[in-house]
Design a protein around this motif. Sequence first.
Motif, PDB file in Angstrom:
ATOM      1  N   GLN A   1       0.824  -1.217   0.000  1.00 10.75           N
ATOM      2  CA  GLN A   1       0.000   0.000   0.000  1.00 10.75           C
ATOM      3  C   GLN A   1       0.858   1.268   0.000  1.00 10.75           C
ATOM      4  O   GLN A   1       0.368   2.347  -0.341  1.00 10.75           O
ATOM      5  CB  GLN A   1      -0.921   0.012   1.225  1.00 10.75           C
ATOM      6  N   CYS A   2       2.125   1.121   0.366  1.00 11.39           N
ATOM      7  CA  CYS A   2       2.991   2.292   0.527  1.00 11.39           C
ATOM      8  C   CYS A   2       3.432   2.846  -0.824  1.00 11.39           C
ATOM      9  O   CYS A   2       3.628   2.110  -1.788  1.00 11.39           O
ATOM     10  CB  CYS A   2       4.219   1.919   1.350  1.00 11.39           C
ATOM     11  N   GLU A   3       3.601   4.159  -0.870  1.00  8.60           N
ATOM     12  CA  GLU A   3       4.012   4.836  -2.094  1.00  8.60           C
ATOM     13  C   GLU A   3       5.207   5.752  -1.833  1.00  8.60           C
ATOM     14  O   GLU A   3       5.323   6.352  -0.758  1.00  8.60           O
ATOM     15  CB  GLU A   3       2.865   5.670  -2.667  1.00  8.60           C
ATOM     16  N   VAL A   4       6.065   5.833  -2.828  1.00 13.26           N
ATOM     17  CA  VAL A   4       7.206   6.748  -2.814  1.00 13.26           C
ATOM     18  C   VAL A   4       7.008   7.724  -3.970  1.00 13.26           C
ATOM     19  O   VAL A   4       6.859   7.303  -5.117  1.00 13.26           O
ATOM     20  CB  VAL A   4       8.538   5.995  -2.967  1.00 13.26           C
ATOM     21  N   VAL A   5       6.988   9.009  -3.681  1.00 13.87           N
ATOM     22  CA  VAL A   5       6.814  10.026  -4.720  1.00 13.87           C
ATOM     23  C   VAL A   5       8.169  10.357  -5.325  1.00 13.87           C
ATOM     24  O   VAL A   5       9.136  10.642  -4.599  1.00 13.87           O
ATOM     25  CB  VAL A   5       6.156  11.293  -4.148  1.00 13.87           C
ATOM     26  N   ALA A   6       8.265  10.293  -6.652  1.00 15.67           N
ATOM     27  CA  ALA A   6       9.506  10.588  -7.368  1.00 15.67           C
ATOM     28  C   ALA A   6       9.201  11.471  -8.561  1.00 15.67           C
ATOM     29  O   ALA A   6       8.045  11.572  -9.000  1.00 15.67           O
ATOM     30  CB  ALA A   6      10.182   9.292  -7.818  1.00 15.67           C
ATOM     31  N   MET A   7      10.234  12.089  -9.116  1.00 14.34           N
ATOM     32  CA  MET A   7      10.077  12.976 -10.264  1.00 14.34           C
ATOM     33  C   MET A   7      10.170  12.174 -11.559  1.00 14.34           C
ATOM     34  O   MET A   7      11.127  11.416 -11.766  1.00 14.34           O
ATOM     35  CB  MET A   7      11.157  14.063 -10.250  1.00 14.34           C
ATOM     36  N   LEU A   8       9.196  12.352 -12.445  1.00 15.02           N
ATOM     37  CA  LEU A   8       9.178  11.617 -13.708  1.00 15.02           C
ATOM     38  C   LEU A   8      10.426  11.912 -14.538  1.00 15.02           C
ATOM     39  O   LEU A   8      10.974  11.022 -15.204  1.00 15.02           O
ATOM     40  CB  LEU A   8       7.918  11.973 -14.504  1.00 15.02           C
ATOM     41  N   GLY A   9      10.893  13.149 -14.494  1.00 12.96           N
ATOM     42  CA  GLY A   9      12.076  13.534 -15.267  1.00 12.96           C
ATOM     43  C   GLY A   9      13.356  12.903 -14.772  1.00 12.96           C
ATOM     44  O   GLY A   9      14.391  12.992 -15.431  1.00 12.96           O
ATOM     45  N   GLN A  10      13.315  12.252 -13.601  1.00  9.98           N
ATOM     46  CA  GLN A  10      14.494  11.597 -13.040  1.00  9.98           C
ATOM     47  C   GLN A  10      14.367  10.077 -13.062  1.00  9.98           C
ATOM     48  O   GLN A  10      15.133   9.376 -12.409  1.00  9.98           O
ATOM     49  CB  GLN A  10      14.703  12.065 -11.594  1.00  9.98           C
ATOM     50  N   ARG A  11      13.421   9.591 -13.821  1.00  9.01           N
ATOM     51  CA  ARG A  11      13.167   8.145 -13.837  1.00  9.01           C
ATOM     52  C   ARG A  11      14.397   7.392 -14.341  1.00  9.01           C
ATOM     53  O   ARG A  11      14.932   7.677 -15.410  1.00  9.01           O
ATOM     54  CB  ARG A  11      11.968   7.840 -14.735  1.00  9.01           C
ATOM     55  N   LEU A  12      14.834   6.410 -13.546  1.00  8.56           N
ATOM     56  CA  LEU A  12      16.034   5.626 -13.849  1.00  8.56           C
ATOM     57  C   LEU A  12      15.754   4.143 -13.620  1.00  8.56           C
ATOM     58  O   LEU A  12      14.836   3.790 -12.867  1.00  8.56           O
ATOM     59  CB  LEU A  12      17.191   6.049 -12.936  1.00  8.56           C
ATOM     60  N   PRO A  13      16.553   3.260 -14.238  1.00  9.70           N
ATOM     61  CA  PRO A  13      16.380   1.818 -13.978  1.00  9.70           C
ATOM     62  C   PRO A  13      16.534   1.471 -12.503  1.00  9.70           C
ATOM     63  O   PRO A  13      15.953   0.491 -12.024  1.00  9.70           O
ATOM     64  CB  PRO A  13      17.482   1.172 -14.820  1.00  9.70           C
ATOM     65  N   TYR A  14      17.309   2.280 -11.762  1.00 13.96           N
ATOM     66  CA  TYR A  14      17.552   2.000 -10.349  1.00 13.96           C
ATOM     67  C   TYR A  14      16.305   2.171  -9.491  1.00 13.96           C
ATOM     68  O   TYR A  14      16.271   1.744  -8.336  1.00 13.96           O
ATOM     69  CB  TYR A  14      18.680   2.892  -9.832  1.00 13.96           C
ATOM     70  N   HIS A  15      15.265   2.792 -10.038  1.00 14.28           N
ATOM     71  CA  HIS A  15      14.027   2.941  -9.278  1.00 14.28           C
ATOM     72  C   HIS A  15      13.378   1.593  -8.991  1.00 14.28           C
ATOM     73  O   HIS A  15      12.514   1.489  -8.110  1.00 14.28           O
ATOM     74  CB  HIS A  15      13.041   3.838 -10.038  1.00 14.28           C
ATOM     75  N   GLN A  16      13.802   0.549  -9.714  1.00 13.92           N
ATOM     76  CA  GLN A  16      13.299  -0.803  -9.436  1.00 13.92           C
ATOM     77  C   GLN A  16      13.557  -1.207  -7.987  1.00 13.92           C
ATOM     78  O   GLN A  16      12.832  -2.027  -7.421  1.00 13.92           O
ATOM     79  CB  GLN A  16      13.970  -1.814 -10.361  1.00 13.92           C
ATOM     80  N   ILE A  17      14.600  -0.646  -7.392  1.00 10.39           N
ATOM     81  CA  ILE A  17      14.956  -0.985  -6.018  1.00 10.39           C
ATOM     82  C   ILE A  17      13.799  -0.669  -5.084  1.00 10.39           C
ATOM     83  O   ILE A  17      13.503  -1.430  -4.156  1.00 10.39           O
ATOM     84  CB  ILE A  17      16.215  -0.197  -5.588  1.00 10.39           C
ATOM     85  N   ILE A  18      13.125   0.449  -5.331  1.00 12.71           N
ATOM     86  CA  ILE A  18      11.988   0.841  -4.497  1.00 12.71           C
ATOM     87  C   ILE A  18      10.879  -0.196  -4.616  1.00 12.71           C
ATOM     88  O   ILE A  18      10.270  -0.603  -3.614  1.00 12.71           O
ATOM     89  CB  ILE A  18      11.491   2.235  -4.911  1.00 12.71           C
ATOM     90  N   GLU A  19      10.637  -0.658  -5.836  1.00  9.99           N
ATOM     91  CA  GLU A  19       9.594  -1.655  -6.054  1.00  9.99           C
ATOM     92  C   GLU A  19       9.989  -3.012  -5.476  1.00  9.99           C
ATOM     93  O   GLU A  19       9.128  -3.796  -5.070  1.00  9.99           O
ATOM     94  CB  GLU A  19       9.299  -1.771  -7.546  1.00  9.99           C
ATOM     95  N   GLN A  20      11.290  -3.292  -5.405  1.00 16.07           N
ATOM     96  CA  GLN A  20      11.737  -4.545  -4.806  1.00 16.07           C
ATOM     97  C   GLN A  20      11.433  -4.584  -3.307  1.00 16.07           C
ATOM     98  O   GLN A  20      11.216  -5.660  -2.749  1.00 16.07           O
ATOM     99  CB  GLN A  20      13.227  -4.753  -5.060  1.00 16.07           C
ATOM    100  N   VAL A  21      11.441  -3.426  -2.669  1.00 14.71           N
ATOM    101  CA  VAL A  21      11.041  -3.368  -1.262  1.00 14.71           C
ATOM    102  C   VAL A  21       9.573  -3.781  -1.138  1.00 14.71           C
ATOM    103  O   VAL A  21       9.172  -4.387  -0.147  1.00 14.71           O
ATOM    104  CB  VAL A  21      11.253  -1.958  -0.678  1.00 14.71           C
ATOM    105  N   GLY A  22       8.790  -3.433  -2.165  1.00 10.10           N
ATOM    106  CA  GLY A  22       7.360  -3.733  -2.155  1.00 10.10           C
ATOM    107  C   GLY A  22       6.494  -2.506  -2.286  1.00 10.10           C
ATOM    108  O   GLY A  22       5.273  -2.613  -2.418  1.00 10.10           O
ATOM    109  N   ALA A  23       7.119  -1.319  -2.242  1.00 12.18           N
ATOM    110  CA  ALA A  23       6.360  -0.074  -2.349  1.00 12.18           C
ATOM    111  C   ALA A  23       6.092   0.260  -3.812  1.00 12.18           C
ATOM    112  O   ALA A  23       6.750  -0.255  -4.719  1.00 12.18           O
ATOM    113  CB  ALA A  23       7.126   1.064  -1.681  1.00 12.18           C
ATOM    114  N   LYS A  24       5.132   1.126  -4.032  1.00  6.38           N
ATOM    115  CA  LYS A  24       4.826   1.618  -5.371  1.00  6.38           C
ATOM    116  C   LYS A  24       5.512   2.975  -5.569  1.00  6.38           C
ATOM    117  O   LYS A  24       5.768   3.691  -4.601  1.00  6.38           O
ATOM    118  CB  LYS A  24       3.320   1.786  -5.561  1.00  6.38           C
TER     119      LYS A  24
END
Length: 375
Positions: free
Chosen positions: A101-124
């Motif tokens: 259910q948890c969400e992390v707010v990020a900037m679309l212009g900074q989208r990187l492959p490394y953002h997968q790490i956040i999803e690996q935790v389980g957050a959106k």
Amino acid sequence: MDIYQELKVQKIINAAGTYSVVGASRMTNETLQALCDASRWNVEIEKLQAAVHLRIAEMTRNESAYLCNSCSTAIYLAVAACISKHYGRPFGRISRDEIHQCEVVAMLGQRLPYHQIIEQVGAKIRYAGHPDMRTAFSSDELRPAINENTVCCFYVPRVQNGYYTEDSMNLQDFIHTAQACGMPVLVDAAAQLPPKSNLWHFTEMGADIVCFSGGKDLSGPQASGLMLGRKSYLDIVAQIGFPRQGYGRTMKIGREEIIALYCAIKQYMEIDEEERLRICERDIRNLIDCLEKSAHFRAERTWPNEAGQPLPRAFVTILDENIPAERLRSLLMRDEPGIFCYPENRHGVFINPMCLYEGEMDTIIQRLLRIDREL
């Protein structure tokens, strides 16, 4: 015969920068000696961590510090700590459904492959803004992305000081808006060294947790990372990370890496940044001058480098349109040691001096001049 010759693996001169695919930086002899010394004795890891983290926090003017086995791990553990803080319970006692259910707010212009790490935790990840960070974007547009499920806001300062343009959502604006909404700010500064002042600059701006690579400009072990920031969050990280049982147990960092990164950070704090800049500028000027009469190449100074770091590099243009950039790149890698660089979708290659040792720019120049004669 050294180990790479034994394995028949080509050694290279790194003219690209602190890229992980070529091992990032090289450790100094002092750091290597500290790593070897650390391996000779066993210690209680948590006691070692406590002592090293305290020293690094003091050196870098931060409330707290934490060493782990990569910047990716640092981001993972930081998000987990924010989830734990959000629910007010230890991370291991939070169900997967609650984490999802948890969400992390990020900037679309900074989208990187490394953002997968956040999803690996389980957050959106909830993206805000525009694909181009220079597009006007205000705090009033960011606030609606933050809601009751938000656990933190995530920013990647890929330009110096996290500043893009006057109307952009710059780091200072991002921190102000997030914290006005009661949200902690997590900064991914993996490659944002130099300057060394960034070790405290982002936290002084108000960021709660800042993550750095230990193997990039810090010149520690490649498989190491550094977290700096508020004690209230890093204390939670220490409860989740190695050697504690649970989610962080698999993200192991040995006593050798802890001591080596500690030693590397101590050396980094003593770097003469003006002298380093002078040497880089000298090497770039030498490259430009030596290619002035080349039949096939010209070089020009560019600024900043590919990661937004305040150091110069050069772009070597191929004057003959019939010679592809990839051919030049292959010719530079042909001999031992190979010279590794990137075209970055341009007709030529970039030469970055930040990872070069004394005399290696001369080797690059001689290789280019020889290729020039052969073409």
